[in-house]
Design a protein around this motif. Structure first.
Motif, PDB file in Angstrom:
ATOM      1  N   GLN A 271       5.994   7.250   5.472  1.00 44.73           N
ATOM      2  CA  GLN A 271       5.476   7.557   6.811  1.00 44.73           C
ATOM      3  C   GLN A 271       5.475   6.277   7.650  1.00 44.73           C
ATOM      4  O   GLN A 271       5.150   6.317   8.830  1.00 44.73           O
ATOM      5  CB  GLN A 271       4.045   8.088   6.705  1.00 44.73           C
TER       6      GLN A 271
ATOM      7  N   HIS B  57       8.639   9.292   9.827  1.00 42.55           N
ATOM      8  CA  HIS B  57       8.017   9.089  11.142  1.00 42.55           C
ATOM      9  C   HIS B  57       8.836   8.143  12.016  1.00 42.55           C
ATOM     10  O   HIS B  57       8.359   7.707  13.061  1.00 42.55           O
ATOM     11  CB  HIS B  57       6.580   8.573  10.994  1.00 42.55           C
TER      12      HIS B  57
ATOM     13  N   ASN C  42      -4.418   4.100  -4.365  1.00 44.05           N
ATOM     14  CA  ASN C  42      -5.088   3.940  -3.075  1.00 44.05           C
ATOM     15  C   ASN C  42      -6.365   3.132  -3.288  1.00 44.05           C
ATOM     16  O   ASN C  42      -6.972   3.187  -4.357  1.00 44.05           O
ATOM     17  CB  ASN C  42      -5.433   5.320  -2.477  1.00 44.05           C
TER      18      ASN C  42
ATOM     19  N   ASP D  61      -1.051  -4.740   2.596  1.00 40.09           N
ATOM     20  CA  ASP D  61      -0.997  -5.964   1.788  1.00 40.09           C
ATOM     21  C   ASP D  61       0.010  -6.976   2.333  1.00 40.09           C
ATOM     22  O   ASP D  61       0.089  -8.097   1.849  1.00 40.09           O
ATOM     23  CB  ASP D  61      -0.660  -5.604   0.332  1.00 40.09           C
TER      24      ASP D  61
ATOM     25  N   GLY E 287      -0.968   4.520  -0.865  1.00 40.15           N
ATOM     26  CA  GLY E 287      -1.518   3.998   0.395  1.00 40.15           C
ATOM     27  C   GLY E 287      -1.428   4.926   1.585  1.00 40.15           C
ATOM     28  O   GLY E 287      -1.124   4.464   2.683  1.00 40.15           O
ATOM     29  N   THR E 288      -1.721   6.211   1.378  1.00 42.90           N
ATOM     30  CA  THR E 288      -1.817   7.096   2.547  1.00 42.90           C
ATOM     31  C   THR E 288      -3.123   7.865   2.493  1.00 42.90           C
ATOM     32  O   THR E 288      -3.581   8.257   1.411  1.00 42.90           O
ATOM     33  CB  THR E 288      -0.624   8.061   2.657  1.00 42.90           C
ATOM     34  N   SER E 289      -3.706   8.083   3.683  1.00 40.93           N
ATOM     35  CA  SER E 289      -4.979   8.807   3.742  1.00 40.93           C
ATOM     36  C   SER E 289      -4.775  10.284   3.441  1.00 40.93           C
ATOM     37  O   SER E 289      -5.740  11.007   3.201  1.00 40.93           O
ATOM     38  CB  SER E 289      -5.629   8.629   5.122  1.00 40.93           C
TER      39      SER E 289
ATOM     40  N   ALA F 111      -2.290  -1.775  -3.578  1.00 36.83           N
ATOM     41  CA  ALA F 111      -0.897  -1.429  -3.875  1.00 36.83           C
ATOM     42  C   ALA F 111      -0.144  -2.630  -4.467  1.00 36.83           C
ATOM     43  O   ALA F 111       0.591  -2.491  -5.453  1.00 36.83           O
ATOM     44  CB  ALA F 111      -0.202  -0.945  -2.612  1.00 36.83           C
TER      45      ALA F 111
ATOM     46  N   VAL G 178       8.320   9.397  15.526  1.00 40.62           N
ATOM     47  CA  VAL G 178       7.815  10.770  15.677  1.00 40.62           C
ATOM     48  C   VAL G 178       6.377  10.670  16.196  1.00 40.62           C
ATOM     49  O   VAL G 178       5.491  10.171  15.497  1.00 40.62           O
ATOM     50  CB  VAL G 178       7.851  11.517  14.330  1.00 40.62           C
TER      51      VAL G 178
ATOM     52  N   SER H 199       0.642   3.642   5.270  1.00 42.97           N
ATOM     53  CA  SER H 199       0.429   2.290   5.792  1.00 42.97           C
ATOM     54  C   SER H 199      -0.327   1.385   4.817  1.00 42.97           C
ATOM     55  O   SER H 199      -0.279   0.161   4.949  1.00 42.97           O
ATOM     56  CB  SER H 199      -0.294   2.356   7.130  1.00 42.97           C
TER      57      SER H 199
ATOM     58  N   TRP I 185      -5.909   3.258  15.166  1.00 39.21           N
ATOM     59  CA  TRP I 185      -6.559   4.357  15.897  1.00 39.21           C
ATOM     60  C   TRP I 185      -8.060   4.119  16.083  1.00 39.21           C
ATOM     61  O   TRP I 185      -8.764   4.945  16.629  1.00 39.21           O
ATOM     62  CB  TRP I 185      -6.304   5.700  15.217  1.00 39.21           C
TER      63      TRP I 185
ATOM     64  N   PHE J 217      -3.821   2.739  10.124  1.00 34.40           N
ATOM     65  CA  PHE J 217      -4.198   3.521  11.303  1.00 34.40           C
ATOM     66  C   PHE J 217      -5.684   3.854  11.325  1.00 34.40           C
ATOM     67  O   PHE J 217      -6.306   3.860  12.381  1.00 34.40           O
ATOM     68  CB  PHE J 217      -3.369   4.810  11.373  1.00 34.40           C
ATOM     69  N   ARG J 218      -6.236   4.126  10.134  1.00 40.04           N
ATOM     70  CA  ARG J 218      -7.600   4.658  10.098  1.00 40.04           C
ATOM     71  C   ARG J 218      -8.571   3.781   9.317  1.00 40.04           C
ATOM     72  O   ARG J 218      -9.723   4.150   9.129  1.00 40.04           O
ATOM     73  CB  ARG J 218      -7.590   6.091   9.529  1.00 40.04           C
TER      74      ARG J 218
HETATM   75  P1  OAD Z   1      -4.022   5.667   7.266  1.00 42.24           P
HETATM   76  O1  OAD Z   1      -4.513   4.499   8.047  1.00 42.24           O
HETATM   77  O2  OAD Z   1      -4.457   7.015   7.692  1.00 42.24           O
HETATM   78  O3  OAD Z   1      -4.409   5.506   5.741  1.00 42.24           O
HETATM   79  C1  OAD Z   1      -4.144   4.321   5.039  1.00 42.24           C
HETATM   80  C2  OAD Z   1      -4.537   4.528   3.599  1.00 42.24           C
HETATM   81  O4  OAD Z   1      -4.165   3.383   2.866  1.00 42.24           O
HETATM   82  C3  OAD Z   1      -6.032   4.746   3.373  1.00 42.24           C
HETATM   83  O5  OAD Z   1      -6.226   5.857   2.514  1.00 42.24           O
HETATM   84  C4  OAD Z   1      -6.490   3.448   2.701  1.00 42.24           C
HETATM   85  O6  OAD Z   1      -7.541   3.664   1.755  1.00 42.24           O
HETATM   86  C5  OAD Z   1      -5.228   3.007   2.004  1.00 42.24           C
HETATM   87  N1  OAD Z   1      -5.102   1.554   1.791  1.00 42.24           N
HETATM   88  C6  OAD Z   1      -5.422   0.553   2.646  1.00 42.24           C
HETATM   89  N2  OAD Z   1      -5.109  -0.645   2.139  1.00 42.24           N
HETATM   90  C7  OAD Z   1      -4.557  -0.412   0.917  1.00 42.24           C
HETATM   91  C8  OAD Z   1      -4.020  -1.243  -0.118  1.00 42.24           C
HETATM   92  N3  OAD Z   1      -3.969  -2.578   0.022  1.00 42.24           N
HETATM   93  N4  OAD Z   1      -3.535  -0.656  -1.227  1.00 42.24           N
HETATM   94  C9  OAD Z   1      -3.603   0.700  -1.384  1.00 42.24           C
HETATM   95  N5  OAD Z   1      -4.096   1.537  -0.451  1.00 42.24           N
HETATM   96  C10 OAD Z   1      -4.567   0.992   0.693  1.00 42.24           C
HETATM   97  O7  OAD Z   1      -2.415   5.541   7.261  1.00 42.24           O
HETATM   98  P2  OAD Z   1      -1.328   6.647   6.871  1.00 42.24           P
HETATM   99  O8  OAD Z   1      -1.805   7.528   5.792  1.00 42.24           O
HETATM  100  O9  OAD Z   1      -0.047   5.922   6.677  1.00 42.24           O
HETATM  101  O10 OAD Z   1       1.813   8.430  12.100  1.00 42.24           O
HETATM  102  O11 OAD Z   1      -1.246   7.483   8.220  1.00 42.24           O
HETATM  103  C11 OAD Z   1      -0.367   8.555   8.323  1.00 42.24           C
HETATM  104  C12 OAD Z   1       0.223   8.614   9.712  1.00 42.24           C
HETATM  105  O12 OAD Z   1      -0.838   8.665  10.676  1.00 42.24           O
HETATM  106  C13 OAD Z   1       1.028   7.381  10.100  1.00 42.24           C
HETATM  107  O13 OAD Z   1       2.364   7.443   9.678  1.00 42.24           O
HETATM  108  C14 OAD Z   1       0.945   7.409  11.601  1.00 42.24           C
HETATM  109  C15 OAD Z   1      -0.510   7.785  11.790  1.00 42.24           C
HETATM  110  O14 OAD Z   1      -0.815   8.425  12.973  1.00 42.24           O
HETATM  111  C16 OAD Z   1       2.675   8.131  13.113  1.00 42.24           C
HETATM  112  O15 OAD Z   1       2.711   7.067  13.649  1.00 42.24           O
HETATM  113  C17 OAD Z   1       3.568   9.262  13.477  1.00 42.24           C
END
Ligand code: OAD
Length: 244
Positions: A103, A121, A215, A31, A189-191, A233, A161, A26, A44, A37-38
Protein backbone atom coordinates in the motif's frame (compact mmCIF):
# COMPACT_ATOMS: atom_id res chain seq x y z
CA UNK A 1 0.24 -16.32 21.02
CA UNK A 2 3.75 -16.29 22.47
CA UNK A 3 6.12 -14.25 20.38
CA UNK A 4 8.99 -16.77 20.27
CA UNK A 5 6.69 -19.67 19.38
CA UNK A 6 5.06 -17.61 16.68
CA UNK A 7 8.37 -16.61 15.16
CA UNK A 8 9.60 -20.21 14.96
CA UNK A 9 6.41 -21.34 13.27
CA UNK A 10 6.48 -18.53 10.72
CA UNK A 11 10.15 -19.26 9.99
CA UNK A 12 9.38 -22.91 9.33
CA UNK A 13 6.38 -22.09 7.12
CA UNK A 14 8.38 -19.58 5.11
CA UNK A 15 11.28 -21.99 4.71
CA UNK A 16 9.09 -24.71 3.22
CA UNK A 17 6.59 -22.63 1.24
CA UNK A 18 6.86 -22.58 -2.52
CA UNK A 19 4.41 -19.70 -2.92
CA UNK A 20 4.70 -16.66 -0.67
CA UNK A 21 2.70 -13.42 -0.80
CA UNK A 22 3.49 -10.36 1.30
CA UNK A 23 1.28 -7.36 2.10
CA UNK A 24 2.99 -4.26 3.45
CA UNK A 25 1.84 -0.93 4.84
CA UNK A 26 3.53 2.21 6.07
CA UNK A 27 4.83 0.49 9.24
CA UNK A 28 7.60 -1.19 7.23
CA UNK A 29 8.83 2.21 6.06
CA UNK A 30 8.45 3.77 9.52
CA UNK A 31 11.78 2.11 10.33
CA UNK A 32 13.28 4.11 7.45
CA UNK A 33 11.91 7.37 8.87
CA UNK A 34 8.88 7.70 6.57
CA UNK A 35 5.81 8.83 8.56
CA UNK A 36 2.86 6.44 8.86
CA UNK A 37 -0.71 7.68 8.40
CA UNK A 38 -2.38 6.90 11.70
CA UNK A 39 0.46 6.57 14.24
CA UNK A 40 1.41 9.22 16.83
CA UNK A 41 3.19 11.32 14.17
CA UNK A 42 1.02 9.97 11.36
CA UNK A 43 0.14 12.18 8.40
CA UNK A 44 -3.61 12.00 8.98
CA UNK A 45 -3.06 13.44 12.48
CA UNK A 46 -1.82 16.76 11.05
CA UNK A 47 -3.43 16.90 7.62
CA UNK A 48 -6.99 16.46 6.39
CA UNK A 49 -7.15 13.77 3.72
CA UNK A 50 -10.20 15.38 2.15
CA UNK A 51 -8.22 18.59 1.47
CA UNK A 52 -5.23 16.80 -0.05
CA UNK A 53 -5.87 13.26 -1.17
CA UNK A 54 -9.14 13.22 -3.08
CA UNK A 55 -9.95 13.96 -6.73
CA UNK A 56 -12.23 16.78 -5.53
CA UNK A 57 -9.37 18.40 -3.61
CA UNK A 58 -7.16 18.29 -6.72
CA UNK A 59 -9.92 19.76 -8.92
CA UNK A 60 -10.43 22.55 -6.36
CA UNK A 61 -6.80 23.45 -5.71
CA UNK A 62 -4.19 21.47 -7.67
CA UNK A 63 -1.44 23.81 -6.51
CA UNK A 64 -2.11 23.02 -2.82
CA UNK A 65 -2.17 19.29 -3.52
CA UNK A 66 1.09 19.46 -5.46
CA UNK A 67 2.68 21.50 -2.65
CA UNK A 68 1.79 18.74 -0.20
CA UNK A 69 3.14 16.02 -2.50
CA UNK A 70 6.29 18.06 -3.05
CA UNK A 71 6.78 18.17 0.73
CA UNK A 72 6.32 14.40 0.93
CA UNK A 73 8.60 13.79 -2.07
CA UNK A 74 11.31 15.92 -0.43
CA UNK A 75 10.96 13.96 2.81
CA UNK A 76 10.94 10.51 1.17
CA UNK A 77 13.83 11.37 -1.18
CA UNK A 78 16.17 11.37 1.81
CA UNK A 79 15.04 7.91 3.04
CA UNK A 80 16.45 4.50 2.19
CA UNK A 81 15.13 0.95 2.42
CA UNK A 82 15.77 -0.78 5.76
CA UNK A 83 16.58 -4.36 6.75
CA UNK A 84 12.92 -5.41 6.40
CA UNK A 85 12.71 -4.22 2.78
CA UNK A 86 15.96 -6.07 1.99
CA UNK A 87 14.80 -9.25 3.74
CA UNK A 88 11.79 -9.29 1.41
CA UNK A 89 14.13 -9.09 -1.59
CA UNK A 90 15.86 -12.19 -0.23
CA UNK A 91 12.49 -13.90 0.29
CA UNK A 92 11.63 -13.20 -3.36
CA UNK A 93 14.93 -14.78 -4.41
CA UNK A 94 14.22 -17.93 -2.38
CA UNK A 95 10.53 -18.57 -3.15
CA UNK A 96 9.41 -20.26 -6.38
CA UNK A 97 6.39 -17.99 -6.52
CA UNK A 98 6.46 -14.63 -4.84
CA UNK A 99 4.29 -11.54 -4.95
CA UNK A 100 4.51 -8.42 -2.84
CA UNK A 101 1.44 -6.22 -2.51
CA UNK A 102 2.26 -2.85 -1.02
CA UNK A 103 0.00 0.00 0.00
CA UNK A 104 3.08 2.21 0.24
CA UNK A 105 3.70 4.88 -2.37
CA UNK A 106 7.27 5.66 -1.25
CA UNK A 107 8.91 3.34 -3.78
CA UNK A 108 11.25 1.82 -1.17
CA UNK A 109 10.43 -1.78 -2.17
CA UNK A 110 11.52 -1.36 -5.81
CA UNK A 111 14.52 0.69 -4.66
CA UNK A 112 15.54 -2.21 -2.38
CA UNK A 113 15.28 -4.57 -5.37
CA UNK A 114 11.82 -6.19 -5.16
CA UNK A 115 10.70 -6.98 -8.69
CA UNK A 116 7.46 -8.92 -8.33
CA UNK A 117 5.16 -6.34 -6.83
CA UNK A 118 1.93 -4.41 -7.10
CA UNK A 119 2.00 -0.89 -5.69
CA UNK A 120 -1.77 -0.88 -5.25
CA UNK A 121 -1.97 2.74 -4.02
CA UNK A 122 0.44 4.04 -6.67
CA UNK A 123 3.91 5.54 -6.45
CA UNK A 124 4.85 9.04 -5.36
CA UNK A 125 7.62 9.14 -8.00
CA UNK A 126 5.14 8.69 -10.85
CA UNK A 127 2.88 11.31 -12.41
CA UNK A 128 -0.21 10.80 -14.55
CA UNK A 129 -1.75 13.11 -17.13
CA UNK A 130 -5.31 14.15 -16.26
CA UNK A 131 -6.02 14.49 -20.02
CA UNK A 132 -4.37 11.59 -21.86
CA UNK A 133 -3.66 9.28 -18.92
CA UNK A 134 0.06 8.87 -19.73
CA UNK A 135 2.07 7.72 -16.69
CA UNK A 136 5.69 8.79 -16.33
CA UNK A 137 8.40 8.51 -13.71
CA UNK A 138 9.39 11.95 -12.44
CA UNK A 139 11.87 12.28 -9.59
CA UNK A 140 12.14 16.08 -9.59
CA UNK A 141 12.19 17.57 -6.10
CA UNK A 142 10.46 19.91 -6.06
CA UNK A 143 8.34 19.24 -9.09
CA UNK A 144 7.23 22.56 -10.67
CA UNK A 145 3.73 23.37 -9.39
CA UNK A 146 1.05 22.62 -11.99
CA UNK A 147 3.35 20.36 -14.06
CA UNK A 148 2.38 19.59 -17.67
CA UNK A 149 2.31 16.37 -19.67
CA UNK A 150 5.16 15.95 -22.15
CA UNK A 151 2.76 14.40 -24.68
CA UNK A 152 -0.32 16.66 -24.60
CA UNK A 153 0.43 19.53 -22.17
CA UNK A 154 -2.41 18.35 -19.91
CA UNK A 155 -2.15 18.90 -16.15
CA UNK A 156 -0.21 16.16 -14.39
CA UNK A 157 -1.37 14.69 -11.08
CA UNK A 158 0.38 12.34 -8.65
CA UNK A 159 -0.03 8.70 -9.73
CA UNK A 160 -1.65 7.85 -6.40
CA UNK A 161 -4.96 6.20 -5.59
CA UNK A 162 -6.84 8.85 -3.65
CA UNK A 163 -9.82 8.42 -1.31
CA UNK A 164 -12.91 7.69 -3.37
CA UNK A 165 -10.91 6.23 -6.27
CA UNK A 166 -10.69 2.61 -7.35
CA UNK A 167 -7.56 0.52 -7.55
CA UNK A 168 -6.15 -0.26 -10.97
CA UNK A 169 -8.09 -3.39 -12.03
CA UNK A 170 -4.93 -5.14 -13.29
CA UNK A 171 -3.20 -4.55 -9.90
CA UNK A 172 -6.23 -5.84 -8.06
CA UNK A 173 -6.49 -8.96 -10.27
CA UNK A 174 -2.81 -9.73 -9.85
CA UNK A 175 -3.04 -9.25 -6.09
CA UNK A 176 -6.12 -11.45 -5.80
CA UNK A 177 -4.41 -14.20 -7.77
CA UNK A 178 -1.38 -14.02 -5.46
CA UNK A 179 -3.60 -14.13 -2.36
CA UNK A 180 -5.49 -17.18 -3.61
CA UNK A 181 -2.40 -19.06 -4.71
CA UNK A 182 -0.05 -18.48 -1.76
CA UNK A 183 0.84 -20.99 0.94
CA UNK A 184 1.98 -18.21 3.26
CA UNK A 185 0.75 -14.62 3.47
CA UNK A 186 2.95 -12.31 5.52
CA UNK A 187 1.33 -8.99 6.52
CA UNK A 188 3.73 -6.30 7.70
CA UNK A 189 3.09 -2.86 9.22
CA UNK A 190 -0.46 -2.06 8.19
CA UNK A 191 -3.33 -0.96 10.41
CA UNK A 192 -5.60 -3.19 8.31
CA UNK A 193 -8.46 -0.74 8.09
CA UNK A 194 -8.25 0.56 4.52
CA UNK A 195 -10.08 -1.55 1.93
CA UNK A 196 -9.57 -3.55 -0.13
CA UNK A 197 -6.26 -4.48 1.54
CA UNK A 198 -8.08 -4.83 4.87
CA UNK A 199 -9.84 -7.89 3.44
CA UNK A 200 -6.70 -9.63 2.17
CA UNK A 201 -5.91 -11.58 5.36
CA UNK A 202 -9.36 -13.18 5.45
CA UNK A 203 -9.27 -13.84 1.72
CA UNK A 204 -5.95 -15.69 1.85
CA UNK A 205 -7.01 -17.58 4.96
CA UNK A 206 -10.22 -18.74 3.26
CA UNK A 207 -8.15 -19.91 0.30
CA UNK A 208 -6.08 -22.08 2.67
CA UNK A 209 -2.98 -19.97 3.31
CA UNK A 210 -1.08 -19.75 6.58
CA UNK A 211 -1.29 -16.06 7.51
CA UNK A 212 1.13 -14.19 9.76
CA UNK A 213 1.27 -10.58 10.86
CA UNK A 214 4.20 -8.43 11.98
CA UNK A 215 3.15 -5.18 13.63
CA UNK A 216 4.07 -3.02 16.61
CA UNK A 217 0.48 -3.28 17.82
CA UNK A 218 -2.50 -5.54 17.47
CA UNK A 219 -4.83 -4.72 14.56
CA UNK A 220 -8.13 -6.06 13.21
CA UNK A 221 -5.98 -8.53 11.21
CA UNK A 222 -4.55 -9.95 14.46
CA UNK A 223 -7.87 -11.74 15.06
CA UNK A 224 -7.79 -13.36 11.63
CA UNK A 225 -4.17 -14.46 11.27
CA UNK A 226 -2.58 -17.71 12.46
CA UNK A 227 0.31 -15.93 14.13
CA UNK A 228 0.54 -12.27 15.17
CA UNK A 229 4.05 -11.15 16.05
CA UNK A 230 4.41 -7.84 17.85
CA UNK A 231 7.62 -5.99 17.09
CA UNK A 232 9.48 -3.71 14.71
CA UNK A 233 9.51 -4.74 11.08
CA UNK A 234 13.23 -4.10 10.64
CA UNK A 235 14.03 -6.51 13.50
CA UNK A 236 11.40 -9.22 13.02
CA UNK A 237 11.31 -9.61 9.24
CA UNK A 238 15.04 -10.40 8.81
CA UNK A 239 14.75 -12.82 11.73
CA UNK A 240 11.95 -14.68 9.93
CA UNK A 241 14.37 -15.61 7.15
CA UNK A 242 16.94 -17.19 9.42
CA UNK A 243 17.14 -20.98 9.30
CA UNK A 244 14.46 -22.47 11.56
P1 OAD B 1 -1.32 3.20 9.06
O1 OAD B 1 -0.66 4.46 9.51
O2 OAD B 1 -2.80 3.16 9.05
O3 OAD B 1 -0.81 1.98 9.92
C1 OAD B 1 0.55 1.75 10.14
C2 OAD B 1 0.70 0.46 10.91
O4 OAD B 1 2.07 0.16 11.03
C3 OAD B 1 0.12 0.50 12.32
O5 OAD B 1 -0.67 -0.66 12.55
C4 OAD B 1 1.36 0.50 13.22
O6 OAD B 1 1.14 -0.21 14.45
C5 OAD B 1 2.36 -0.23 12.36
N1 OAD B 1 3.77 0.11 12.61
C6 OAD B 1 4.31 1.33 12.84
N2 OAD B 1 5.64 1.27 12.95
C7 OAD B 1 5.98 -0.04 12.77
C8 OAD B 1 7.21 -0.76 12.77
N3 OAD B 1 8.39 -0.13 12.95
N4 OAD B 1 7.18 -2.09 12.54
C9 OAD B 1 5.99 -2.74 12.38
N5 OAD B 1 4.79 -2.11 12.38
C10 OAD B 1 4.78 -0.78 12.57
O7 OAD B 1 -0.72 2.89 7.59
P2 OAD B 1 -1.26 1.88 6.48
O8 OAD B 1 -1.86 0.68 7.08
O9 OAD B 1 -0.16 1.71 5.50
O10 OAD B 1 -3.55 5.20 1.57
O11 OAD B 1 -2.41 2.75 5.81
C11 OAD B 1 -3.14 2.24 4.75
C12 OAD B 1 -3.45 3.33 3.75
O12 OAD B 1 -4.12 4.41 4.43
C13 OAD B 1 -2.22 3.98 3.14
O13 OAD B 1 -1.74 3.29 2.02
C14 OAD B 1 -2.74 5.34 2.74
C15 OAD B 1 -3.58 5.68 3.95
O14 OAD B 1 -4.62 6.56 3.74
C16 OAD B 1 -3.34 6.04 0.51
O15 OAD B 1 -2.54 6.92 0.53
C17 OAD B 1 -4.20 5.74 -0.66
Amino acid sequence: MQRSTGIEEVKARLASARAVTVLTGSGISADSGVPTFRGADGLWRSFRAEDLATPEAFARDPRLVWEWYNWRRELIATKSPNAAHYALVELERRADHFWLITQNVDGLHPIAGTRQLSEIHGNIWKVRCTQCGKVETNRAVPIPLLPQCSACNGLLRPHIVWFGESLDPADLDRSMAALRACEVLLIIGTSGIVYPAAAFAALAKQAGAFVAEVNLDSTPNSQVVDVAIQGRAKEIVPELLQTP
